[in-house]
Design a protein around this motif. Sequence first.
Motif, short mmCIF file in Angstrom:
data_model
loop_
_atom_site.label_atom_id
_atom_site.label_comp_id
_atom_site.label_asym_id
_atom_site.label_seq_id
_atom_site.Cartn_x
_atom_site.Cartn_y
_atom_site.Cartn_z
N LEU A 297 0.83 -1.20 0.00
CA LEU A 297 0.00 0.00 0.00
C LEU A 297 0.86 1.25 0.00
N GLN A 298 0.37 2.26 -0.67
CA GLN A 298 1.08 3.54 -0.65
C GLN A 298 0.14 4.65 -0.23
N GLU A 299 0.64 5.46 0.69
CA GLU A 299 -0.12 6.64 1.11
C GLU A 299 0.88 7.79 1.17
N GLY A 300 0.78 8.74 0.28
CA GLY A 300 1.79 9.79 0.20
C GLY A 300 3.14 9.16 -0.08
N LYS A 301 4.15 9.53 0.73
CA LYS A 301 5.48 8.96 0.47
C LYS A 301 5.66 7.64 1.22
N ASN A 302 4.71 7.28 2.05
CA ASN A 302 4.86 6.04 2.83
C ASN A 302 4.36 4.82 2.07
N ILE A 303 5.16 3.76 2.16
CA ILE A 303 4.76 2.49 1.54
C ILE A 303 4.78 1.44 2.64
N ALA A 304 3.78 0.58 2.68
CA ALA A 304 3.77 -0.48 3.69
C ALA A 304 3.31 -1.79 3.06
N LEU A 305 3.91 -2.86 3.57
CA LEU A 305 3.46 -4.19 3.16
C LEU A 305 2.52 -4.70 4.24
N GLY A 306 1.46 -5.36 3.82
CA GLY A 306 0.57 -5.99 4.78
C GLY A 306 0.49 -7.46 4.45
N ARG A 307 0.34 -8.28 5.49
CA ARG A 307 0.36 -9.71 5.26
C ARG A 307 -0.75 -10.35 6.07
N GLY A 308 -1.41 -11.34 5.48
CA GLY A 308 -2.46 -12.05 6.21
C GLY A 308 -2.42 -13.52 5.86
N VAL A 309 -2.68 -14.36 6.86
CA VAL A 309 -2.66 -15.80 6.63
C VAL A 309 -3.94 -16.38 7.22
N ASP A 310 -4.60 -17.22 6.47
CA ASP A 310 -5.83 -17.84 6.96
C ASP A 310 -6.19 -18.99 6.01
N PRO A 311 -6.86 -20.03 6.52
CA PRO A 311 -7.30 -21.09 5.61
C PRO A 311 -8.26 -20.55 4.54
N ASP A 312 -8.96 -19.45 4.87
CA ASP A 312 -9.90 -18.85 3.91
C ASP A 312 -9.19 -17.67 3.23
N ILE A 313 -9.11 -17.74 1.92
CA ILE A 313 -8.31 -16.76 1.19
C ILE A 313 -8.91 -15.35 1.27
N ILE A 314 -10.24 -15.26 1.40
CA ILE A 314 -10.85 -13.92 1.49
C ILE A 314 -10.53 -13.31 2.85
N THR A 315 -10.58 -14.15 3.88
CA THR A 315 -10.20 -13.66 5.22
C THR A 315 -8.72 -13.27 5.24
N ALA A 316 -7.89 -14.11 4.60
CA ALA A 316 -6.45 -13.78 4.55
C ALA A 316 -6.25 -12.43 3.87
N SER A 317 -7.02 -12.18 2.82
CA SER A 317 -6.89 -10.90 2.10
C SER A 317 -7.30 -9.73 2.99
N ALA A 318 -8.42 -9.91 3.69
CA ALA A 318 -8.88 -8.82 4.56
C ALA A 318 -7.86 -8.56 5.67
N LYS A 319 -7.30 -9.65 6.21
CA LYS A 319 -6.29 -9.48 7.27
C LYS A 319 -5.06 -8.74 6.73
N ALA A 320 -4.66 -9.09 5.51
CA ALA A 320 -3.48 -8.45 4.91
C ALA A 320 -3.73 -6.96 4.73
#
Length: 516
Positions: free
Chosen positions: A467-490
């Motif tokens: 993700l990028q917000e202004g000059k800041n960039i961040a990585l988000g990570r999520g793990v879950d047996p359900d891929i949609i939940t993993a995505s939301a967590k990330a």
Amino acid sequence: MSDRVYIFDTTLRDGEQSPGATMNAKEKVRIASRLEALGVDIMEAGFPAASEGDFAAVQDVAAVCQKSSVAGLARTSKSDIDKAWGAVQHAKHPRIHTFIATSDIHLEHKLKMDRDQVVEAAVNAVKYAKSFTDDVEFSAEDGSRSDRDYLCRVFEAAIAAGATTVNLPDTVGYAIPHEFAELVKYVMEHTPNIHQAILSVHCHNDLGLATSNTLAAIQAGARQAEVTVNGIGERAGNTSLEEVVMAMHTRPNYLDFHTNIVTEQIHPASRLVRMITGIMVQPNKAIVGANAFAHEAGIHQDGVLKNPMTYEIMRPETVGLSKNNMVLGKHSGRHALRSHLADMGYVLSDEELQDLFIKFKDLADKKKHVVDEDLEALVSIGILRTSDKYSLDYLHVSAGTGVKPTATVGLKTNGDVLMGAEFGNGPIDAAFNTIAKMTGTTSEMLRFTVSALTGGTDAQGEVTVRLQEGKNIALGRGVDPDIITASAKAYVNGINRLEYLRDNPVISDKDVVENE
Ligand code: KIV
Ligand code: ZN
């Protein structure tokens, strides 16, 4: 007896400079404990003057390390050195690492200083750092592109001022192994007092030569290698710890050196760094890639079964890839979980263990075999990020043919659970839209990656977002047996990291170089 090469790990500093890899203090401390178990001689915990958050994180790392020296990076200004010392002073073995560029291009265009002024700044910085601690490292930034004789002059002055380690960085990853070895030899031969210090090298991987350059430098006389786990770092990264260490370990007849590294800790350290930073390791990465010990061709498989040495130059066990990684299931109790986590290097408080046990049971209900990678994901995401602003509390999506994809999301923040709902092009998009609206994030999603954490059809999905917000960039990570939940967590994880960056702005690099 072979010569010792000191391993200076900068995963927590240069590694953290990988775009998006920002870590909070708890995460840094967790990696630091793992680096100690790995046996690194020195760990650079951060750049304390860069932000208040980094200062606090370096302080926390310094407080826990018993064996490794803890270094804080500083430019040559007194204020930077004060901050570095403030952050590392309670370490059992503190080190101040001060640096200034020595190449003409940096002097002219960046520092706007002449050569004499840079020597003076380096000497003053080392002397000032030396007033706090005996262990002072000086780095000549962009050393590989500096005039050789000038480089020797700066090193001689820094050593005379008290530097116990002088570091020659290939800051922009420009060097070629033979050339770099020649430079190291030149420095060894033309810096009169070089034997009063350890010569270190710090290579970047812009041309894919960081490991080769580091090994060539060691053969030419360098005795400290600056490295990161998985080779993460600024741009194309730094020299990878595992490659340098295993090259020396595997080819002692050619590289007659030893290190203090406990090679069996390499894989656990690699996994933890991957989990915490969200930076994936390419499958074909030497030593720690998923395919590094996978034999695909029939002839190879046959050979390995007859004698592993036919196609394996290292044993997987030597780098900590255990064959019986299958660990716990839904009948495993709290005691088994605690003791297995301890074997993996995680010593949790009773409260953390209780929290993790609930999450473990929940996972074991969905997944028959809970393996090390699953536990590491639970620890890195479930335990380390407890100070986050938002956590995903509830997610329901409806999608399918003829249905407008909708998500209902519960986000926990400051003890309250907020509820929201939105539509999207698909269930993941709907979840993201809802989370974006609820958090008010203005970030742009630069990348979205889905993979499986382990093998098998019941493997957990692992999602990373950038993700990028202004000059800041961040990585988000999520793990879950359900891929949609993993995505939301990330996504929530990425937004939390951006929040952290907003609260801990990194000072602009406006070259605080002159000594007051
Ligand atoms: O690459 C570099 O030159 C550095 C210095 C601060 C050592 O990271
Ligand atoms: Zn660097």
